[in-house]
Design a protein around this motif. Structure first.
Motif, short mmCIF file in Angstrom:
data_model
loop_
_atom_site.label_atom_id
_atom_site.label_comp_id
_atom_site.label_asym_id
_atom_site.label_seq_id
_atom_site.Cartn_x
_atom_site.Cartn_y
_atom_site.Cartn_z
N TYR A 175 0.93 -1.25 -0.05
CA TYR A 175 0.02 0.06 -0.04
C TYR A 175 0.80 1.10 0.29
CZ TYR A 175 -3.49 3.23 1.42
OH TYR A 175 -4.57 4.25 1.30
N GLY A 176 1.88 1.18 0.58
CA GLY A 176 3.16 2.29 0.65
C GLY A 176 3.60 2.53 -0.62
N ASP A 177 3.69 1.54 -1.40
CA ASP A 177 4.25 1.84 -2.66
C ASP A 177 3.14 2.56 -3.65
OD1 ASP A 177 6.26 1.43 -4.87
OD2 ASP A 177 4.60 -0.04 -5.84
N MET A 178 1.75 1.76 -3.47
CA MET A 178 0.56 2.61 -4.19
C MET A 178 0.80 4.05 -3.79
SD MET A 178 -2.10 -0.05 -3.75
CE MET A 178 -1.99 -2.01 -3.85
N ILE A 179 0.76 4.48 -2.67
CA ILE A 179 0.68 5.82 -2.22
C ILE A 179 1.93 6.74 -2.96
CG2 ILE A 179 1.02 7.20 -0.35
CD1 ILE A 179 -1.74 6.17 -0.20
N ARG A 180 3.01 6.07 -2.93
CA ARG A 180 4.31 6.93 -3.53
C ARG A 180 3.94 7.07 -4.95
NH1 ARG A 180 7.38 3.24 -2.13
NH2 ARG A 180 8.09 4.13 -0.06
N LYS A 181 3.23 5.96 -5.78
CA LYS A 181 3.07 6.25 -7.08
C LYS A 181 2.11 7.31 -7.59
CE LYS A 181 4.67 1.58 -8.62
NZ LYS A 181 4.46 0.34 -9.07
N THR A 182 1.00 7.28 -6.38
CA THR A 182 -0.13 8.24 -6.64
C THR A 182 0.27 9.85 -6.31
OG1 THR A 182 -1.65 6.56 -5.77
CG2 THR A 182 -2.41 8.81 -5.59
N TYR A 183 1.21 9.79 -5.27
CA TYR A 183 1.73 11.15 -4.97
C TYR A 183 2.72 11.73 -6.09
CZ TYR A 183 0.54 12.42 -0.09
OH TYR A 183 0.10 13.00 0.81
#
Length: 452
Positions: A175-183
């Motif tokens: 989920y952290g990786d998804m947040i990073r890509k979204t940012y």
């Protein structure tokens, strides 16, 4: 077992494991009968799949029903044995030389009729010894069944988190990786906010890891305690009637007290956090979706599949909810083959719901949506499991450890990169992001909602 009942008949009423009278008898497919408790313990301890303790024939059914014919015959035999015991000269009342056919609940003692009317006992509750004995055997059987169900419930809950905190931490980092890509996609210049967001997730996950480990220890300890009690109750099942009447009461109180406070598995869940600028950025690609091809049904396989889903390698089991719902499903009137599109769906008040996209092939064949070989649907699914909601995604089917959105769910489709994201509109937060390279053929929006 000593009575006028023929030995051959008594043998037929004997458990082939403990060699005592059958208690709550069950009969396997091969025809052999056992105490329910004896068979349950045998199956639990056996390395092979459920099989008959005598002939080793595989049992196709493990949830066996009580054999009431045998149960009634055992009751007749017990009463005959007890009657013979009470009528024997050495067990008559020493004072009045009468048969002790009365059971005193207060003193847990056998009395003759004259003693039961004495000043010491007349205010107490009395019953016939035979009637009391049969009720106590029934109480013992019911308590053992209840206790075993609690032990198995704890076992299932432990298996749900069979790998401890590993599945949870795997999800957190993903989920952290998804947040990073979204940012990086939405607000690439807010590096400080991104780092704070990811840091808070890690801190929250570490706190939850400690809670998970503590809850597992509590459940393991409770399971051990209940098994000790269960074995003590099994010992009671070997006792003669008189000893059962005198000793069972305390054992039942012990068992009932131990079952009052059962630890439940911890359902870890991340709190949704807003991402600055997310909704403004998504609304740049907003499109109006017209849904048609509606389908209304009392049964929709998608949600039953999710609720009964099992990951054998994770030992994850989800219980079915027995409530009946009416489902409404619809597909978008047009599909997408390129570009970026964003739309929102209102799911507030739905019992079960699913939103996302599916390939045109699935619009013609609503079947096998959760089969491992199926790659026709890309959905965010919400199902109610017992008294809580759980989010899942399809292709592949994955449980999400994040709180359920209320109100509207946003769907962002980036066909050019082959990715798709789901957002909680009210909280301006990310729920899930499919990896790039997901789509290679036309897809169209899909929605399904269920109401009780």
């Amino acid at each position: 077992m000593h009575s006028d009942i023929p030995e051959a008949f008594q043998k037929e009423l004997t458990c082939l494991v403990c060699l005592n009278y059958l208690l709550d008898p069950v009969t396997t497919g091969c025809g052999h009968s056992f105490c329910r408790s004896c068979l349950c313990l045998f199956w639990e301890q056996a390395e092979d799949p459920a099989s008959c303790p005598v002939c080793r024939q595989r049992s196709e059914q493990t949830n066996l029903k009580t054999n009431f014919l045998l149960k009634n015959l055992v009751s007749i035999a017990r009463k005959a044995n007890l009657g013979q015991f009470l009528n024997s000269e050495e067990h008559r009342c020493g004072t009045h030389k009468e048969t002790k056919k009365i059971f005193c609940e207060a003193h847990k003692s056998l009395l003759c009729l004259v003693c039961s009317q004495s000043q010491e006992h007349r205010a107490h509750r009395h019953r016939s010894t035979e009637e009391a004995a049969e009720e106590y055997w029934e109480k013992l059987a019911n308590q053992m069944r209840s206790l075993w169900e609690k032990i198995q419930e704890i076992e299932r809950n432990l298996k749900k988190d069979g790998r401890g905190t590993d599945p949870w931490m795997f999800y957190v980092y993903r989920y952290g990786d998804m947040i990073r890509k979204t940012y990086q996609m939405v607000t690439p210049f807010l590096q400080e906010e991104e780092n704070y967001y990811l840091g808070s997730i890690i801190k929250e996950s570490q706190k939850i890891c400690k809670q998970i480990r503590k809850r597992q220890e509590e459940m393991s300890g409770k399971k051990t305690d209940l098994k000790v009690i269960y074995k003590e109750l099994m010992k009671m099942s070997y006792k003669p009637d008189v000893e059962l009447l005198q000793e069972l009461g305390d054992k039942l109180k012990w068992s009932e007290s131990a079952q009052l406070h059962m630890p439940q598995p911890l359902l870890p869940e991340l709190r949704a956090r807003p991402i600055t600028g997310l909704m403004d950025w998504l609304n740049r690609f907003r499109v109006n979706i017209a849904f048609n091809n509606e389908v209304s049904s009392q049964h929709f396989r998608l949600f039953d599949d999710v609720r009964s889903l099992k990951y054998e390698h994770d030992s994850l089991c989800v219980s079915l909810d027995g409530r009946t719902s009416r489902y409404f499903a619809a597909w978008g009137s047009r599909g997408f083959t390129s570009g970026k599109q964003y739309w929102e769906v209102d799911v507030d008040g739905s019992w079960d719901w699913a939103v996302g996209v599916c390939k045109d092939s699935w619009t013609r064949k609503n079947d096998g949506i959760l089969k491992e070989s199926n790659r026709d649907s890309f959905l965010l699914v919400c199902v109610k499991e017992d008294h809580h909601y759980r989010l899942w995604t399809t292709t592949p089917t994955t449980p999400l450890y994040i709180e359920k959105p209320l109100g509207r769910v946003g769907v962002f489709l980036d066909f050019d990169s082959g990715s798709m994201s789901f957002v909680d509109v009210a909280k301006r937060s990310l729920l899930w992001r499919y990896e790039d390279g997901l789509f290679t053929s036309p897809v169209r929006p899909f929605i399904c909602t269920g109401h009780t």
